[in-house]
Design a protein around this motif. Structure first.
Motif, mmCIF file in Angstrom:
data_model
loop_
_atom_site.group_PDB
_atom_site.id
_atom_site.type_symbol
_atom_site.label_atom_id
_atom_site.label_comp_id
_atom_site.label_asym_id
_atom_site.label_seq_id
_atom_site.Cartn_x
_atom_site.Cartn_y
_atom_site.Cartn_z
ATOM 1 N N PHE A 178 46.387 126.261 76.922
ATOM 2 C CA PHE A 178 46.982 126.295 75.593
ATOM 3 C C PHE A 178 48.137 125.301 75.535
ATOM 4 O O PHE A 178 49.195 125.531 76.117
ATOM 5 C CB PHE A 178 47.479 127.702 75.263
ATOM 6 N N SER A 179 47.921 124.210 74.836
ATOM 7 C CA SER A 179 48.935 123.183 74.660
ATOM 8 C C SER A 179 48.991 122.802 73.184
ATOM 9 O O SER A 179 48.070 122.162 72.673
ATOM 10 C CB SER A 179 48.609 121.961 75.516
ATOM 11 N N LYS A 180 50.027 123.271 72.523
ATOM 12 C CA LYS A 180 50.223 123.016 71.090
ATOM 13 C C LYS A 180 49.017 123.457 70.268
ATOM 14 O O LYS A 180 48.525 122.741 69.415
ATOM 15 C CB LYS A 180 50.554 121.551 70.848
ATOM 16 N N GLU A 190 52.393 128.016 66.722
ATOM 17 C CA GLU A 190 51.900 127.056 67.705
ATOM 18 C C GLU A 190 52.271 127.537 69.104
ATOM 19 O O GLU A 190 53.436 127.796 69.383
ATOM 20 C CB GLU A 190 52.515 125.679 67.444
ATOM 21 N N PHE A 191 51.272 127.636 69.955
ATOM 22 C CA PHE A 191 51.463 128.150 71.311
ATOM 23 C C PHE A 191 51.214 127.070 72.354
ATOM 24 O O PHE A 191 50.205 126.371 72.307
ATOM 25 C CB PHE A 191 50.510 129.313 71.596
ATOM 26 N N PHE A 234 49.676 137.492 72.807
ATOM 27 C CA PHE A 234 50.317 136.429 72.039
ATOM 28 C C PHE A 234 51.429 137.056 71.211
ATOM 29 O O PHE A 234 51.214 138.072 70.545
ATOM 30 C CB PHE A 234 49.298 135.731 71.124
ATOM 31 N N ILE A 235 52.615 136.453 71.273
ATOM 32 C CA ILE A 235 53.771 136.974 70.561
ATOM 33 C C ILE A 235 54.095 136.041 69.398
ATOM 34 O O ILE A 235 54.433 134.877 69.602
ATOM 35 C CB ILE A 235 54.984 137.124 71.492
ATOM 36 N N PHE A 236 53.977 136.576 68.191
ATOM 37 C CA PHE A 236 54.293 135.820 66.987
ATOM 38 C C PHE A 236 55.722 136.150 66.578
ATOM 39 O O PHE A 236 56.031 137.304 66.262
ATOM 40 C CB PHE A 236 53.335 136.193 65.853
ATOM 41 N N PRO A 237 56.618 135.139 66.576
ATOM 42 C CA PRO A 237 58.004 135.384 66.174
ATOM 43 C C PRO A 237 58.076 135.850 64.714
ATOM 44 O O PRO A 237 57.181 135.566 63.910
ATOM 45 C CB PRO A 237 58.669 134.020 66.325
ATOM 46 N N VAL A 238 59.152 136.534 64.384
ATOM 47 C CA VAL A 238 59.352 137.050 63.033
ATOM 48 C C VAL A 238 59.172 135.944 61.997
ATOM 49 O O VAL A 238 58.510 136.137 60.975
ATOM 50 C CB VAL A 238 60.753 137.697 62.902
ATOM 51 N N LEU A 265 42.571 137.055 65.967
ATOM 52 C CA LEU A 265 43.169 135.743 66.135
ATOM 53 C C LEU A 265 42.100 134.675 65.948
ATOM 54 O O LEU A 265 40.945 134.884 66.324
ATOM 55 C CB LEU A 265 43.769 135.588 67.530
ATOM 56 N N GLU A 266 42.526 133.548 65.384
ATOM 57 C CA GLU A 266 41.651 132.391 65.249
ATOM 58 C C GLU A 266 42.472 131.137 65.456
ATOM 59 O O GLU A 266 43.657 131.098 65.109
ATOM 60 C CB GLU A 266 41.020 132.319 63.849
ATOM 61 N N PHE A 267 41.828 130.129 66.005
ATOM 62 C CA PHE A 267 42.458 128.807 66.090
ATOM 63 C C PHE A 267 42.480 128.202 64.694
ATOM 64 O O PHE A 267 41.543 128.402 63.919
ATOM 65 C CB PHE A 267 41.660 127.875 67.013
#
Length: 128
Positions: free
Chosen positions: A68-70, A86-87, A104-108, A122-124
């Motif tokens: 996982f790069s960007k 973006e992870f 996967f942690i999604f910030p607020v 989840l989806e790309f």
């Protein structure tokens, strides 16, 4: 043939009940369905910071290593995009034909609306 692996810290800390659930879901989802890299939802929750945690099985169905790069990933409930982030995850490198659980942690600030934590996936942003 698809194999299930655990990142070292997961392997040590994962309770046996969660491991059994992950292994059962892996047995049901170890075929590609024509996707190179795919997610199978396990569970989702909110943490004390108000961040969204989405735990999935990440499947690399290709014959190449994947990291996982960007990678922009969407969190979707009932066909509505509720979060996008973006992870880049150096610790998450999937060998060919390998599946691995990951949170996967999604910030607020990445959330567009509050999640119900039901039927999330989840989806790309750009499918392979």
């Amino acid at each position: 043939m698809q194999t299930l692996e655990y990142e070292a810290s997961w392997d040590k800390a994962l309770p046996s009940i969660d491991r059994e659930k992950i292994e059962a879901i892996f047995q049901e989802t170890s075929l590609s369905g024509n996707q190179a890299v795919a997610f199978t939802p396990l569970w989702q929750a909110m943490n004390y910071k108000g961040e969204l945690l989405v735990t999935v099985l990440v499947h690399n169905f290709t014959v190449n290593q994947f990291s996982f790069s960007k990678e922009t990933i969407l969190y979707i409930e009932h066909n509505d995009v509720l979060a996008a982030h973006e992870f880049t995850i150096p610790a998450l490198t999937l060998e060919a034909e390998t599946s691995m659980p990951w949170a996967f942690i999604f910030p607020v600030e990445s959330m567009k609306a509050p999640p119900t934590l039901e039927d999330g996936r989840l989806e790309f942003i750009n499918a392979f």
